[in-house]
Structures are given as structure tokens and as C-alpha cells.
Design an enzyme around this catalytic site. Structure first.
Site, PDB file in Angstrom:
ATOM      1  N   PHE A   1       4.583  -1.870 -13.007  1.00 40.09           N
ATOM      2  CA  PHE A   1       3.843  -2.664 -12.029  1.00 40.09           C
ATOM      3  C   PHE A   1       4.441  -4.059 -11.925  1.00 40.09           C
ATOM      4  O   PHE A   1       4.206  -4.918 -12.773  1.00 40.09           O
ATOM      5  CB  PHE A   1       2.368  -2.744 -12.448  1.00 40.09           C
ATOM      6  CG  PHE A   1       1.474  -3.383 -11.437  1.00 40.09           C
ATOM      7  CD1 PHE A   1       1.035  -2.668 -10.337  1.00 40.09           C
ATOM      8  CD2 PHE A   1       1.052  -4.691 -11.578  1.00 40.09           C
ATOM      9  CE1 PHE A   1       0.196  -3.244  -9.399  1.00 40.09           C
ATOM     10  CE2 PHE A   1       0.211  -5.289 -10.650  1.00 40.09           C
ATOM     11  CZ  PHE A   1      -0.216  -4.557  -9.558  1.00 40.09           C
TER      12      PHE A   1
ATOM     13  N   ILE B   1      -1.071 -11.171  -1.260  1.00 36.25           N
ATOM     14  CA  ILE B   1      -1.607 -12.533  -1.327  1.00 36.25           C
ATOM     15  C   ILE B   1      -2.976 -12.562  -0.647  1.00 36.25           C
ATOM     16  O   ILE B   1      -3.126 -12.069   0.479  1.00 36.25           O
ATOM     17  CB  ILE B   1      -0.630 -13.530  -0.664  1.00 36.25           C
ATOM     18  CG1 ILE B   1       0.725 -13.460  -1.392  1.00 36.25           C
ATOM     19  CG2 ILE B   1      -1.200 -14.948  -0.696  1.00 36.25           C
ATOM     20  CD1 ILE B   1       1.868 -14.124  -0.676  1.00 36.25           C
TER      21      ILE B   1
ATOM     22  N   ALA C   1       4.200  -8.037  -3.130  1.00 34.05           N
ATOM     23  CA  ALA C   1       3.433  -9.281  -3.194  1.00 34.05           C
ATOM     24  C   ALA C   1       2.219  -9.153  -2.284  1.00 34.05           C
ATOM     25  O   ALA C   1       2.363  -9.019  -1.071  1.00 34.05           O
ATOM     26  CB  ALA C   1       4.296 -10.468  -2.777  1.00 34.05           C
TER      27      ALA C   1
ATOM     28  N   HIS D   1      -9.433  -7.385   2.502  1.00 39.42           N
ATOM     29  CA  HIS D   1      -8.231  -6.541   2.529  1.00 39.42           C
ATOM     30  C   HIS D   1      -7.429  -6.652   1.231  1.00 39.42           C
ATOM     31  O   HIS D   1      -6.947  -5.660   0.690  1.00 39.42           O
ATOM     32  CB  HIS D   1      -7.372  -6.933   3.735  1.00 39.42           C
ATOM     33  CG  HIS D   1      -6.160  -6.101   3.923  1.00 39.42           C
ATOM     34  ND1 HIS D   1      -4.898  -6.527   3.569  1.00 39.42           N
ATOM     35  CD2 HIS D   1      -6.007  -4.851   4.413  1.00 39.42           C
ATOM     36  CE1 HIS D   1      -4.027  -5.584   3.842  1.00 39.42           C
ATOM     37  NE2 HIS D   1      -4.667  -4.556   4.347  1.00 39.42           N
TER      38      HIS D   1
ATOM     39  N   PHE E   1       0.824  -1.209   0.000  1.00 37.62           N
ATOM     40  CA  PHE E   1       0.000   0.000   0.000  1.00 37.62           C
ATOM     41  C   PHE E   1       0.860   1.262   0.000  1.00 37.62           C
ATOM     42  O   PHE E   1       0.440   2.299  -0.503  1.00 37.62           O
ATOM     43  CB  PHE E   1      -0.943  -0.016   1.210  1.00 37.62           C
ATOM     44  CG  PHE E   1      -2.098   0.919   1.076  1.00 37.62           C
ATOM     45  CD1 PHE E   1      -3.205   0.573   0.307  1.00 37.62           C
ATOM     46  CD2 PHE E   1      -2.096   2.144   1.714  1.00 37.62           C
ATOM     47  CE1 PHE E   1      -4.279   1.440   0.174  1.00 37.62           C
ATOM     48  CE2 PHE E   1      -3.165   3.016   1.591  1.00 37.62           C
ATOM     49  CZ  PHE E   1      -4.261   2.666   0.822  1.00 37.62           C
ATOM     50  N   GLU E   2       2.065   1.178   0.538  1.00 38.86           N
ATOM     51  CA  GLU E   2       2.960   2.338   0.606  1.00 38.86           C
ATOM     52  C   GLU E   2       3.786   2.536  -0.668  1.00 38.86           C
ATOM     53  O   GLU E   2       4.452   3.561  -0.827  1.00 38.86           O
ATOM     54  CB  GLU E   2       3.901   2.203   1.808  1.00 38.86           C
ATOM     55  CG  GLU E   2       3.215   2.344   3.154  1.00 38.86           C
ATOM     56  CD  GLU E   2       2.377   1.137   3.567  1.00 38.86           C
ATOM     57  OE1 GLU E   2       1.311   1.356   4.177  1.00 38.86           O
ATOM     58  OE2 GLU E   2       2.763  -0.014   3.266  1.00 38.86           O
TER      59      GLU E   2
ATOM     60  N   GLU F   1      -8.407 -14.193   4.025  1.00 37.76           N
ATOM     61  CA  GLU F   1      -9.810 -14.522   4.266  1.00 37.76           C
ATOM     62  C   GLU F   1     -10.707 -13.296   4.347  1.00 37.76           C
ATOM     63  O   GLU F   1     -11.916 -13.428   4.520  1.00 37.76           O
ATOM     64  CB  GLU F   1      -9.917 -15.339   5.559  1.00 37.76           C
ATOM     65  CG  GLU F   1      -9.203 -16.679   5.454  1.00 37.76           C
ATOM     66  CD  GLU F   1      -9.235 -17.454   6.754  1.00 37.76           C
ATOM     67  OE1 GLU F   1      -9.964 -17.059   7.691  1.00 37.76           O
ATOM     68  OE2 GLU F   1      -8.529 -18.468   6.832  1.00 37.76           O
TER      69      GLU F   1
END
Length: 154
Positions: free
Chosen positions: A113, A82, A80, A88, A57-58, A85
């Protein structure tokens, strides 16, 4: 007819790399792949700068700072994300990809990217250097090509 096509020559170009520390056992492999590609195509150590960020996110914020500095011919974003559950994964993956695309358009510096977005850890491992190749290597090759293409189209 004029055809533009970026060459795979990294010599004389400057590259910034932003790497997420989260899932570091994967992102280290992506970084190794990116550095391998850059060096194989002529980049020198002094032409590569690496910034580590806490998580994917940063990445866009630091990639933006790097691109706005105009010190780099291209910036490579490696991370990465991943799936777990909770939702997020969707929030992070969407915002990172949108952020990286926006930075390229706003700064006219290629920001590549190289963030894995996988359903499982096994998929990430495959894409970080086993059977699926190394997406860090591929991102660096794209960065080299785009840096040259941007120079050619000026």
C-alpha cells in the site's frame, strides 16, 4: 529459535507497480521514489513492469490481475487520494485500502500500500519526496523485504 526477516535485496526479483494517473504530479514523484529504491537494491529495468490506471479506485483490480499472474514477487500500489469537500475521499480511501489488503491475502503475493491518503495537497507533496521522505521509496523497500520474506518462509 528460528527468526525470519526479509532481506533488502531486489536482485533477481520481479516487481509490478500500479500507479494512479489522478493527481499525477504527486504519483509521478511516488513512482520515481519506488524506482529509485528498487534499482538501489539491485532490481533491473527488465524486472519492473508499470501499469497506469485512471484513478486510485482502479488500483485494486489491476493489482489483482498482476498478483494472480504469479509473474511478480511483489506488487506496489501507488496513488494519491486527497480529501475534498464531499465524502468521496472516505469511500475511495477505504475501498482502495481494503482491496489491496484482500489481494495480498487471497493471492499470497505481497501487494504494498503506497497510496497517500491526505487531508491537503501540501501533505501529499511532503510525503511524495520533500521533508516527509518519499512514500513510494518506502513502499518499494517494503516490497523488497516482503518478497524475500515470502521466499524464506515457503
Amino acid at each position: 529459535m528460528k527468526i525470519y526477516e526479509g532481506k533488502l535485496i531486489a536482485e533477481g526479483k520481479k516487481f509490478g507497480i500500479v500507479v494512479s494517473r489522478f493527481n499525477e504530479f504527486i504519483t509521478n514523484k511516488l513512482l520515481e521514489g519506488a524506482l529509485d529504491a528498487l534499482k538501489r537494491h539491485g532490481a533491473l529495468n527488465e524486472d519492473i513492469e508499470i501499469a497506469w490506471v485512471p484513478g486510485a479506485f482502479e488500483i485494486p483490480l489491476i493489482a489483482k490481475k498482476m498478483a494472480e499472474s504469479k509473474r511478480y514477487d511483489a506488487v506496489i500500489a501507488l496513488g494519491a487520494v486527497i480529501r475534498g469537500e464531499t465524502p468521496h475521499f472516505d469511500y475511495v480511501a477505504n475501498e482502495v485500502s481494503k482491496g489491496i489488503a484482500k489481494i495480498s491475502l487471497d493471492t499470497e503475493v505481497p501487494v504494498i500500500f503506497g497510496v497517500l491518503t491526505t487531508d491537503t495537497i501540501e501533505q501529499a507533496i511532503v510525503r511524495a519526496g520533500t521533508k516527509g521522505g518519499n512514500k513510494g521509496f518506502e513502499a518499494a523497500v517494503t516490497a523488497i523485504e516482503m518478497a524475500n520474506l515470502m521466499e524464506e518462509i515457503k
